[in-house]
Scaffold this motif. Structure first.
Motif, short mmCIF file in Angstrom:
data_model
loop_
_atom_site.label_atom_id
_atom_site.label_comp_id
_atom_site.label_asym_id
_atom_site.label_seq_id
_atom_site.Cartn_x
_atom_site.Cartn_y
_atom_site.Cartn_z
N PRO A 88 0.79 -1.23 0.00
CA PRO A 88 0.00 0.00 0.00
C PRO A 88 0.82 1.28 0.00
N SER A 89 2.09 1.18 0.30
CA SER A 89 2.94 2.36 0.32
C SER A 89 4.29 2.01 -0.30
N LEU A 90 4.69 2.79 -1.31
CA LEU A 90 5.96 2.54 -1.99
C LEU A 90 6.55 3.87 -2.45
N GLU A 91 7.75 4.15 -2.00
CA GLU A 91 8.51 5.30 -2.48
C GLU A 91 9.88 4.80 -2.89
N GLU A 104 11.44 2.81 0.27
CA GLU A 104 10.64 2.81 1.49
C GLU A 104 9.31 2.19 1.11
N MET A 105 8.91 1.17 1.85
CA MET A 105 7.64 0.54 1.50
C MET A 105 7.00 -0.12 2.71
N ARG A 106 5.72 -0.39 2.55
CA ARG A 106 4.96 -1.13 3.56
C ARG A 106 4.25 -2.25 2.83
N ALA A 107 4.35 -3.45 3.40
CA ALA A 107 3.71 -4.63 2.82
C ALA A 107 2.65 -5.13 3.80
N THR A 108 1.54 -5.63 3.25
CA THR A 108 0.48 -6.18 4.08
C THR A 108 0.05 -7.54 3.53
N GLY A 109 -0.55 -8.31 4.40
CA GLY A 109 -1.04 -9.63 4.03
C GLY A 109 -1.49 -10.35 5.28
N GLU A 119 1.87 -7.04 8.62
CA GLU A 119 2.20 -5.70 8.15
C GLU A 119 3.65 -5.43 8.52
N MET A 120 4.42 -5.04 7.52
CA MET A 120 5.84 -4.80 7.75
C MET A 120 6.27 -3.58 6.95
N SER A 121 7.04 -2.73 7.60
CA SER A 121 7.66 -1.60 6.92
C SER A 121 9.10 -1.97 6.61
N TYR A 122 9.56 -1.53 5.45
CA TYR A 122 10.91 -1.85 5.00
C TYR A 122 11.60 -0.60 4.48
N ILE A 123 12.88 -0.56 4.64
CA ILE A 123 13.74 0.34 3.90
C ILE A 123 14.82 -0.55 3.30
N ASP A 138 18.47 -4.88 3.35
CA ASP A 138 17.07 -4.78 3.77
C ASP A 138 17.01 -4.46 5.26
N TYR A 139 16.50 -3.26 5.56
CA TYR A 139 16.37 -2.82 6.95
C TYR A 139 14.94 -3.03 7.43
N TRP A 140 14.51 -4.30 7.49
CA TRP A 140 13.17 -4.61 7.96
C TRP A 140 13.13 -4.54 9.48
N ASN A 141 11.94 -4.42 10.02
CA ASN A 141 11.75 -4.18 11.44
C ASN A 141 11.54 -5.49 12.19
N PRO A 142 12.55 -5.97 12.93
CA PRO A 142 12.37 -7.23 13.65
C PRO A 142 11.33 -7.15 14.76
N LEU A 143 11.00 -5.95 15.22
CA LEU A 143 9.98 -5.82 16.27
C LEU A 143 8.59 -6.12 15.75
N ALA A 144 8.42 -6.10 14.42
CA ALA A 144 7.11 -6.38 13.83
C ALA A 144 6.92 -7.86 13.51
N VAL A 145 7.95 -8.68 13.73
CA VAL A 145 7.84 -10.12 13.48
C VAL A 145 6.92 -10.72 14.53
N PRO A 146 6.07 -11.68 14.15
CA PRO A 146 5.23 -12.33 15.16
C PRO A 146 6.08 -12.83 16.32
N ALA A 147 5.50 -12.81 17.52
CA ALA A 147 6.24 -13.20 18.72
C ALA A 147 6.94 -14.53 18.55
N SER A 148 6.33 -15.45 17.84
CA SER A 148 6.96 -16.74 17.61
C SER A 148 6.79 -17.11 16.15
N MET A 149 7.90 -17.08 15.39
CA MET A 149 7.80 -17.48 13.99
C MET A 149 7.44 -18.96 13.90
N SER A 150 7.70 -19.72 14.96
CA SER A 150 7.27 -21.12 14.92
C SER A 150 5.75 -21.19 14.89
N ASP A 151 5.07 -20.24 15.57
CA ASP A 151 3.61 -20.17 15.47
C ASP A 151 3.21 -19.83 14.04
N ALA A 152 3.94 -18.91 13.44
CA ALA A 152 3.61 -18.50 12.07
C ALA A 152 3.84 -19.63 11.09
#
Length: 160
Positions: A88-91, A104-109, A119-123, A138-152
């Protein structure tokens, strides 16, 4: 050595199966491939010796990938875990070097295993030479990763 005296072995390989695109054009094309879940063709946009770096990757995630094979292995099951649905956001910012862009972008799914929103923001700093990605930081935000990727990565519960 002057440019016109370089041998073909000194220059990055040209790949005739991919027309030469600007870095911005190639990146936009790559985003569509990701949305189409076409990892094979996305990886084919990378040079054989491409380097991907993830400076903010948390423990358990790679901080560096070297070569197309490593990139392919890293991305092959991405659509099994993250259902990327929109950008939804791309520069895209041009740098002083025409082959390098800053994105700079934001991805959703959604997270496939849980159905939770993604939802993840990237630079990203991306370099494209002769129509191939040669470097991707890729400077993605690790704080936005689900608490447990094993759950994901767990299968969704089946409904009776």
């Amino acid at each position: 050595m002057p440019q016109d005296e370089r041998s073909e072995h000194d220059a990055p390989a040209k790949h005739p199966e991919h027309p030469t695109r600007t870095a911005s054009e190639l990146y936009r094309h790559g985003l569509q491939l990701l949305l189409d879940k076409n990892m094979t063709d996305w990886v084919a946009l990378c040079d054989d010796h491409a380097v991907f770096e993830f400076p903010f990757a948390p423990d358990g995630y790679p901080q560096r990938l070297e070569g197309r094979e490593a990139i392919a292995a890293y991305l092959e099951d991405y659509p099994d875990h993250i259902d990327l649905q929109a950008i939804p956001s791309l520069e895209i910012h041009q740098t002083g070097a025409p082959e390098t862009i800053v994105v700079e972008m934001r991805a959703t799914g959604r997270i496939v295993a849980t159905g939770a929103p993604y939802e993840m923001s990237y630079i990203a700093v991306v370099t494209v030479v002769h129509g191939r990605i040669t470097h991707y930081r890729d400077y993605w935000n690790p704080l936005a990763v689900p608490a447990s990727m094993s759950d994901a990565k767990s299968p969704l519960p089946r409904t009776p």
